[in-house]
Scaffold this motif. Structure first.
Motif, PDB file in Angstrom:
ATOM      1  N   ARG A  71       0.777  -1.132  -0.162  1.00 12.15           N
ATOM      2  CA  ARG A  71      -0.166   0.166  -0.013  1.00 12.15           C
ATOM      3  C   ARG A  71       0.954   1.484   0.149  1.00 12.15           C
ATOM      4  O   ARG A  71       0.220   2.417  -0.178  1.00 12.15           O
ATOM      5  N   VAL A 117      -6.902   0.498  -4.661  1.00  5.58           N
ATOM      6  CA  VAL A 117      -7.951  -0.790  -5.018  1.00  5.58           C
ATOM      7  C   VAL A 117      -7.379  -1.958  -5.362  1.00  5.58           C
ATOM      8  O   VAL A 117      -7.900  -2.995  -4.895  1.00  5.58           O
ATOM      9  N   LEU A 118      -6.269  -2.103  -6.157  1.00  8.05           N
ATOM     10  CA  LEU A 118      -5.803  -3.279  -6.864  1.00  8.05           C
ATOM     11  C   LEU A 118      -4.975  -3.947  -5.533  1.00  8.05           C
ATOM     12  O   LEU A 118      -5.466  -5.123  -5.438  1.00  8.05           O
ATOM     13  N   ALA A 120      -5.956  -3.657  -2.375  1.00  5.75           N
ATOM     14  CA  ALA A 120      -6.931  -4.000  -1.317  1.00  5.75           C
ATOM     15  C   ALA A 120      -7.370  -5.179  -2.106  1.00  5.75           C
ATOM     16  O   ALA A 120      -7.975  -6.326  -1.108  1.00  5.75           O
ATOM     17  N   THR A 121      -7.932  -5.533  -3.061  1.00  4.35           N
ATOM     18  CA  THR A 121      -8.866  -6.495  -3.618  1.00  4.35           C
ATOM     19  C   THR A 121      -7.884  -7.640  -4.201  1.00  4.35           C
ATOM     20  O   THR A 121      -8.454  -8.959  -3.816  1.00  4.35           O
ATOM     21  N   VAL A 122      -7.022  -7.311  -4.954  1.00  2.00           N
ATOM     22  CA  VAL A 122      -6.219  -8.239  -5.800  1.00  2.00           C
ATOM     23  C   VAL A 122      -5.191  -8.941  -4.922  1.00  2.00           C
ATOM     24  O   VAL A 122      -4.832 -10.027  -4.749  1.00  2.00           O
ATOM     25  N   GLU A 124      -3.886  -8.711  -1.962  1.00  2.09           N
ATOM     26  CA  GLU A 124      -3.679  -8.998  -0.364  1.00  2.09           C
ATOM     27  C   GLU A 124      -4.727 -10.105  -0.109  1.00  2.09           C
ATOM     28  O   GLU A 124      -4.721 -10.435   1.007  1.00  2.09           O
ATOM     29  N   LYS A 125      -5.012 -10.754  -1.124  1.00  6.12           N
ATOM     30  CA  LYS A 125      -5.930 -11.847  -0.793  1.00  6.12           C
ATOM     31  C   LYS A 125      -4.989 -13.233  -0.703  1.00  6.12           C
ATOM     32  O   LYS A 125      -4.036 -13.405  -1.343  1.00  6.12           O
TER      33      LYS A 125
END
Length: 125
Positions: A71, A117-118, A120-122, A124-125
């Motif tokens: 981040r 957004v990238l 947080a969504t992609v 960090e999974k």
């Protein structure tokens, strides 16, 4: 008052001469041009202020320690958008430079937010 009646309207308008009509058209066009110019100036200032706001958000996130790892990169991009947004104000009278600064700050904000957004969504999974 009944719709279409002449009661309450006062005196009928006198016909305008060609010169008076031309002057009235020039006055109206000038007023509209002034309104458009002030609206565009307000829009440009708002775009610069958005970049400055996200720059502050980025600095606050970094200083508060809420940003770490992946981040950090998008937040640094948002921090860079802030000074570019601030740089608009001294150059706002020089139209070409001002527009380039606004485009750059807007691009940095979009890239920074898309990066957040990238991450947080992609990633960090």
């Amino acid at each position: 008052m009944v719709a279409g009646s002449n009661k309450g309207r006062g005196k009928p308008r006198r016909p305008m001469s060609v010169q008076e009509r031309a002057q009235a058209e020039r006055d109206i066009r000038g007023a509209i041009a002034d309104l458009q110019e002030s609206a565009y100036a307000n829009f440009r200032s708002a775009v610069a202020n958005v970049a400055i706001f996200f720059g502050f958000v980025g600095v606050f996130g970094i200083v508060a320690g809420a940003v770490d790892g992946l981040r950090l990169i998008p937040m640094v991009v948002l921090v860079l958008a802030g000074p570019v947004g601030v740089a608009y104000y001294p150059f706002r009278q020089q139209w070409k430079i001002a527009v380039r600064l606004l485009m750059t700050s807007s691009a940095l904000v979009v890239i920074g937010l898309a990066g957040l957004v990238l991450v947080a969504t992609v990633l960090e999974k």
